[in-house]
Design a protein around this motif. Structure first.
Motif, PDB file in Angstrom:
ATOM      1  N   TYR A  67     -10.088  -9.700   3.281  1.00  0.00           N
ATOM      2  CA  TYR A  67     -10.035 -10.742   2.259  1.00  0.00           C
ATOM      3  C   TYR A  67      -9.029 -10.382   1.169  1.00  0.00           C
ATOM      4  O   TYR A  67      -8.325 -11.242   0.662  1.00  0.00           O
ATOM      5  CB  TYR A  67     -11.416 -10.958   1.639  1.00  0.00           C
ATOM      6  CG  TYR A  67     -11.395 -11.953   0.520  1.00  0.00           C
ATOM      7  CD1 TYR A  67     -11.288 -13.306   0.778  1.00  0.00           C
ATOM      8  CD2 TYR A  67     -11.455 -11.535  -0.804  1.00  0.00           C
ATOM      9  CE1 TYR A  67     -11.244 -14.233  -0.246  1.00  0.00           C
ATOM     10  CE2 TYR A  67     -11.407 -12.451  -1.836  1.00  0.00           C
ATOM     11  CZ  TYR A  67     -11.309 -13.798  -1.553  1.00  0.00           C
ATOM     12  OH  TYR A  67     -11.262 -14.703  -2.565  1.00  0.00           O
ATOM     13  N   TYR A  70      -5.612 -11.145   2.450  1.00  0.00           N
ATOM     14  CA  TYR A  70      -5.444 -12.587   2.530  1.00  0.00           C
ATOM     15  C   TYR A  70      -5.200 -13.181   1.143  1.00  0.00           C
ATOM     16  O   TYR A  70      -4.290 -13.991   0.956  1.00  0.00           O
ATOM     17  CB  TYR A  70      -6.680 -13.217   3.167  1.00  0.00           C
ATOM     18  CG  TYR A  70      -6.661 -14.717   3.159  1.00  0.00           C
ATOM     19  CD1 TYR A  70      -5.846 -15.416   4.040  1.00  0.00           C
ATOM     20  CD2 TYR A  70      -7.452 -15.428   2.274  1.00  0.00           C
ATOM     21  CE1 TYR A  70      -5.821 -16.798   4.035  1.00  0.00           C
ATOM     22  CE2 TYR A  70      -7.430 -16.809   2.257  1.00  0.00           C
ATOM     23  CZ  TYR A  70      -6.614 -17.494   3.137  1.00  0.00           C
ATOM     24  OH  TYR A  70      -6.594 -18.854   3.120  1.00  0.00           O
ATOM     25  N   GLN A  74      -1.700 -14.975  -0.633  1.00  0.00           N
ATOM     26  CA  GLN A  74      -1.723 -16.344  -1.130  1.00  0.00           C
ATOM     27  C   GLN A  74      -1.179 -16.453  -2.553  1.00  0.00           C
ATOM     28  O   GLN A  74      -0.795 -17.527  -2.980  1.00  0.00           O
ATOM     29  CB  GLN A  74      -3.158 -16.888  -1.104  1.00  0.00           C
ATOM     30  CG  GLN A  74      -3.736 -17.006   0.284  1.00  0.00           C
ATOM     31  CD  GLN A  74      -2.995 -18.024   1.117  1.00  0.00           C
ATOM     32  OE1 GLN A  74      -2.670 -19.101   0.634  1.00  0.00           O
ATOM     33  NE2 GLN A  74      -2.700 -17.685   2.354  1.00  0.00           N
TER      34      GLN A  74
END
Length: 92
Positions: A67, A70, A74
């Motif tokens: 996570y 990720y 972003q």
């Protein structure tokens, strides 16, 4: 089973404290064996619990790690900073 002379299909469980033909040494050895069997059963149970806990902790760790990658991929704040720096250079 004992009346007809046939053997029982399973071993007969005895209570060492009530069995008249056992010596104190035999009773002590039986108690040691029972204790060792209980310890082995406990170790097996604990080992399986430890494996489950380790898998759970590993899954949570890899989940957080994934996570994090990720969410960092972003984010575009560095791109915005670079654009502001280029705009400042262009003005200067």
């Amino acid at each position: 089973p004992g009346e007809t002379g046939q053997e029982a299909p399973f071993a007969r469980r005895i209570d060492p404290a009530r069995e008249p033909g056992l010596s104190p040494e035999q009773r002590r050895l039986m108690a040691q064996v029972e204790h060792a069997q209980r310890q082995r059963a406990l170790q097996r149970r604990l080992r399986s619990r430890n494996v489950l806990v380790a898998l759970g902790i590993g899954a949570v760790t890899f989940g957080i790690y994934g996570y994090t990658f990720y969410s960092v991929s972003q984010e575009r704040f560095l791109d915005e900073l670079e654009q502001e720096a280029e705009a400042a250079r262009a003005r200067a």
